[in-house]
Design a protein around this motif. Structure first.
Motif, PDB file in Angstrom:
ATOM      1  N   GLU A 210     -52.960 -30.937 -10.261  1.00  0.00           N
ATOM      2  CA  GLU A 210     -52.815 -32.360  -9.929  1.00  0.00           C
ATOM      3  C   GLU A 210     -52.449 -33.196 -11.155  1.00  0.00           C
ATOM      4  O   GLU A 210     -52.018 -34.335 -11.016  1.00  0.00           O
TER       5      GLU A 210
ATOM      6  N   LEU B  24     -47.585 -31.282 -14.667  1.00  0.00           N
ATOM      7  CA  LEU B  24     -46.493 -31.183 -13.691  1.00  0.00           C
ATOM      8  C   LEU B  24     -45.171 -31.670 -14.283  1.00  0.00           C
ATOM      9  O   LEU B  24     -44.120 -31.033 -14.096  1.00  0.00           O
TER      10      LEU B  24
ATOM     11  N   LYS C 234     -48.193 -27.637  -7.979  1.00  0.00           N
ATOM     12  CA  LYS C 234     -49.072 -28.543  -7.239  1.00  0.00           C
ATOM     13  C   LYS C 234     -49.449 -27.949  -5.879  1.00  0.00           C
ATOM     14  O   LYS C 234     -50.636 -27.894  -5.531  1.00  0.00           O
TER      15      LYS C 234
ATOM     16  N   GLU D 139     -57.786 -25.882  -7.765  1.00  0.00           N
ATOM     17  CA  GLU D 139     -56.983 -25.426  -8.903  1.00  0.00           C
ATOM     18  C   GLU D 139     -57.401 -24.014  -9.329  1.00  0.00           C
ATOM     19  O   GLU D 139     -58.585 -23.689  -9.380  1.00  0.00           O
TER      20      GLU D 139
END
Length: 192
Positions: free
Chosen positions: A100, A105, A94, A2
């Protein structure tokens, strides 16, 4: 892996015109304030806000290919292309940025349309997109005022504004927006 906040800001800001980045900064600021007011995670709200328009200026053919070639909502292709960037943006968050967290999201994915059963994070990011300081459209100040007291009331007014505009232009309306609006009204009725 990330991306850090700074890496996200650098990468996303490079993918859009300066005016859209200014809008994104307004959404970031507003999402953090709404998150703090209503009990959502401000860091997650900011991350979703940074990424909410990441695909907005991508070529239509590129967004269409991502929708067609991956497990994204094919029905989107039947509606206005301005909706596509939200679901594509969630996919890209993602795939390209290592996000994640389903809360982040989903907030990206539903920031234009809403959905039935919007989460607190969905509501925060969607409403922040409507009312960030740079927004200027008829009724925005009313939506801002409502947002001071209720995420749901603010979103209903926002969806009403969008639906009215699309009706006045004789444009097709994405059904999920109607469903989201109706669900928010049901939530308010259940809680009154």
């Amino acid at each position: 892996m990330e991306f850090s906040r700074e890496e996200l800001i650098k990468s996303v800001s490079e993918q859009m015109p300066a005016m859209r980045w200014k809008h994104t900064q307004g959404v970031m600021e507003t999402a953090v304030k709404l998150a703090e007011r209503y009990g959502a995670d401000p860091a997650k709200a900011e991350r979703a806000a940074i990424l909410h328009d990441v695909a907005k200026y991508w070529p239509v053919k590129q967004m269409e290919a991502i929708i067609r070639d991956n497990d994204l909502s094919k029905d989107l292709l039947l509606y206005d292309k301005s909706l596509w960037h939200a679901e594509v943006g969630a996919f890209v968050a993602k795939r390209d940025y290592g996000v994640e967290d389903a809360e982040i999201l989903d907030a990206i994915k539903y920031h234009t349309s809403g959905r039935i059963g919007m989460t607190l994070m969905d509501k925060v990011v969607c409403l922040a997109d409507y009312i960030e300081p740079g927004r200027d459209f008829p009724g925005v100040n009313n939506i801002r005022e409502l947002a001071n007291h209720s995420l749901e009331e603010g979103l209903i007014a926002g969806f009403d504004s969008t639906i009215s505009l699309l009706v006045s232009r004789r444009q097709i309306i994405y059904p999920l927006t109607f469903f989201a609006r109706n669900d928010l009204i049901k939530q308010l009725e259940a809680n009154s």
